[in-house]
Motif scaffolding. Sequence first.
Motif, PDB file in Angstrom:
ATOM      1  N   ALA A  28       0.960  -1.301  -0.151  1.00 22.63           N
ATOM      2  CA  ALA A  28      -0.015   0.080   0.025  1.00 22.63           C
ATOM      3  C   ALA A  28       0.938   1.259  -0.015  1.00 22.63           C
ATOM      4  N   GLY A  29       1.886   1.230   0.659  1.00 21.74           N
ATOM      5  CA  GLY A  29       2.969   2.402   0.669  1.00 21.74           C
ATOM      6  C   GLY A  29       3.407   2.739  -0.769  1.00 21.74           C
ATOM      7  N   GLN A  30       3.612   1.679  -1.403  1.00 21.53           N
ATOM      8  CA  GLN A  30       4.339   2.088  -2.608  1.00 21.53           C
ATOM      9  C   GLN A  30       3.225   2.492  -3.653  1.00 21.53           C
ATOM     10  N   LEU A  61      -5.458  -1.934   1.346  1.00 19.28           N
ATOM     11  CA  LEU A  61      -5.451  -0.310   1.510  1.00 19.28           C
ATOM     12  C   LEU A  61      -6.186   0.217   2.815  1.00 19.28           C
ATOM     13  N   SER A  62      -6.451  -0.752   3.857  1.00 18.31           N
ATOM     14  CA  SER A  62      -7.365  -0.606   4.876  1.00 18.31           C
ATOM     15  C   SER A  62      -6.832   0.387   5.842  1.00 18.31           C
ATOM     16  N   GLY A  63      -5.433   0.586   5.794  1.00 17.16           N
ATOM     17  CA  GLY A  63      -4.841   1.505   6.476  1.00 17.16           C
ATOM     18  C   GLY A  63      -4.884   3.020   5.994  1.00 17.16           C
ATOM     19  N   ILE A  64      -5.621   3.191   5.052  1.00 19.93           N
ATOM     20  CA  ILE A  64      -5.640   4.655   4.408  1.00 19.93           C
ATOM     21  C   ILE A  64      -7.224   4.804   4.539  1.00 19.93           C
ATOM     22  N   ASP A  65      -7.531   6.008   5.223  1.00 18.23           N
ATOM     23  CA  ASP A  65      -8.750   6.406   5.516  1.00 18.23           C
ATOM     24  C   ASP A  65      -9.500   6.917   4.297  1.00 18.23           C
ATOM     25  N   ASN A  66      -8.859   7.782   3.629  1.00 20.14           N
ATOM     26  CA  ASN A  66      -9.119   8.494   2.357  1.00 20.14           C
ATOM     27  C   ASN A  66      -8.272   8.264   1.410  1.00 20.14           C
ATOM     28  N   TRP A  67      -8.747   7.385   0.418  1.00 21.46           N
ATOM     29  CA  TRP A  67      -7.672   7.301  -0.738  1.00 21.46           C
ATOM     30  C   TRP A  67      -7.556   8.469  -1.897  1.00 21.46           C
ATOM     31  N   THR A  68      -6.289   8.868  -1.936  1.00 17.38           N
ATOM     32  CA  THR A  68      -6.096   9.670  -2.968  1.00 17.38           C
ATOM     33  C   THR A  68      -5.966   9.494  -4.331  1.00 17.38           C
ATOM     34  N   THR A  87      -5.443  -8.458  -6.334  1.00 25.42           N
ATOM     35  CA  THR A  87      -6.595  -7.813  -5.626  1.00 25.42           C
ATOM     36  C   THR A  87      -6.057  -6.516  -4.771  1.00 25.42           C
ATOM     37  N   ILE A  88      -6.760  -5.387  -5.046  1.00 27.45           N
ATOM     38  CA  ILE A  88      -6.616  -4.183  -4.335  1.00 27.45           C
ATOM     39  C   ILE A  88      -7.741  -3.947  -3.220  1.00 27.45           C
ATOM     40  N   LYS A  89      -7.547  -4.469  -2.111  1.00 20.12           N
ATOM     41  CA  LYS A  89      -8.551  -4.485  -1.070  1.00 20.12           C
ATOM     42  C   LYS A  89      -8.803  -3.496   0.046  1.00 20.12           C
ATOM     43  N   ASP A  90     -10.155  -3.057   0.211  1.00 20.86           N
ATOM     44  CA  ASP A  90     -10.661  -2.084   0.897  1.00 20.86           C
ATOM     45  C   ASP A  90     -10.217  -0.739   0.930  1.00 20.86           C
ATOM     46  N   MET A  91     -10.407  -0.379  -0.256  1.00 25.54           N
ATOM     47  CA  MET A  91      -9.928   1.147  -0.535  1.00 25.54           C
ATOM     48  C   MET A  91     -11.202   1.873  -0.309  1.00 25.54           C
ATOM     49  N   SER A  92     -10.751   2.906   0.437  1.00 23.92           N
ATOM     50  CA  SER A  92     -11.890   3.961   1.020  1.00 23.92           C
ATOM     51  C   SER A  92     -11.786   5.212   0.508  1.00 23.92           C
ATOM     52  N   ILE A  93     -12.745   6.029  -0.167  1.00 28.47           N
ATOM     53  CA  ILE A  93     -12.580   7.230  -0.580  1.00 28.47           C
ATOM     54  C   ILE A  93     -13.966   7.804   0.131  1.00 28.47           C
ATOM     55  N   THR A  94     -13.554   8.928   0.990  1.00 30.93           N
ATOM     56  CA  THR A  94     -14.682   9.603   1.749  1.00 30.93           C
ATOM     57  C   THR A  94     -14.736  11.064   1.501  1.00 30.93           C
TER      58      THR A  94
END
Length: 400
Positions: A28-30, A61-68, A87-94
Amino acid sequence: YQSAEVISDTHYPELIGNYVGYYAIENAGQLYWFAGLVNGTLDGVTQNKAENAVLTADIDLSGIDNWTPIGNETNQYTGTFDGQNHTIKDMSITEQGNNSGLFGYTANAAIKNIIISGKITITAASYTEGYGSIVGRMDNSTIFNCHSSVNITIDSTMESTEGNCIGHIGGIVGKMHEANSAIANCSYSGTIELNDSPVNVAAGIAGYAINSAVPITNCSFTGTINSTYSGQTIIGGIFGYTRSAGDVKVTNCLSVGTITKSGDTSLTGILIGQINNGYGNNAVKNNYYSSSSSLNVFGSTSGTPTTAPATSCTTEKLESGEVAFLLQGEQQEAVWGQKLGENGDTYPVLKKAGDEGNTIMVVKAIRVNRFILIQIHRKPRFMQSIQLVRMVYAAFVIRR
């Protein structure tokens, strides 16, 4: 974040033949760093909107609250991004504005081979547009073999006034511009919850196209779209709305998801919401939908199609394998398939990561009187690494 490295003789050398000069992304960091590279937000790193990248592992991506999103209106992504069926898991855009998704805005880009889950929550109080789990908006770009279960929810207090609404929502892409854009071999199985908000257009695969010649091919909608808004909303299982002239191209698609709309359903269709300027010859054909839907194939359209745009199918027909054969058609590469029998698939599925071990791929058929003899490739689980396939045959009755 963590900077990604370019594939080389010492870094993922096994990929160098197909991905020379690509960044290898393994966490996720990369991926976050790559978004910053494209968007120009990395301190001391020169921006590059055209870099290519390949996923080398599943990403959480569960550690990123609001994906840019990767790319935006002023920094459009123009490279190639290959997920390699990871798989890209748990993307969150808020808390994002126009053009939101894993990618925000692409131009002359190629996005492929991604499986994604997560959520997008739209809280806008004034007009906003371009929401899709893979791409918010794309110009002259392609999306291939991407599969999403991302849930998209509107949580807004927006009042319904003229010109004030949320526009262009799609399970895969929100908005498409330019004739060279295309979507193929993609599926959406998530939920688009519009609630009682005023929405311009929403669809399972692609929300809106400014140029109707963009093709949507071999796509599947098995998810849900809900709206309790009583006024007009353009909603389609596969495609929402096209505004300009040209051939509306929707072929070999399956729409077996659920669409519920309160009040006015005049612009809601199980396949397409609204076609504004008519059809091209043979441009909407060989599509299938569940007979359980009470919606029309199109919500609203001008002109008359030159071929049957879509066929209603019973549950029995969807389960039989016949529709998988019909969707496959004359395509040489196996695209559609279905596991038959006990614990089988209830409808045709697209070939994607994980299918090879348990899914029958229909590739050829011969008609004999009232029967179709279907030749199918099946690769058992224990033969996943073996290229040789076992040939299996099945017969399906064609109902007159």
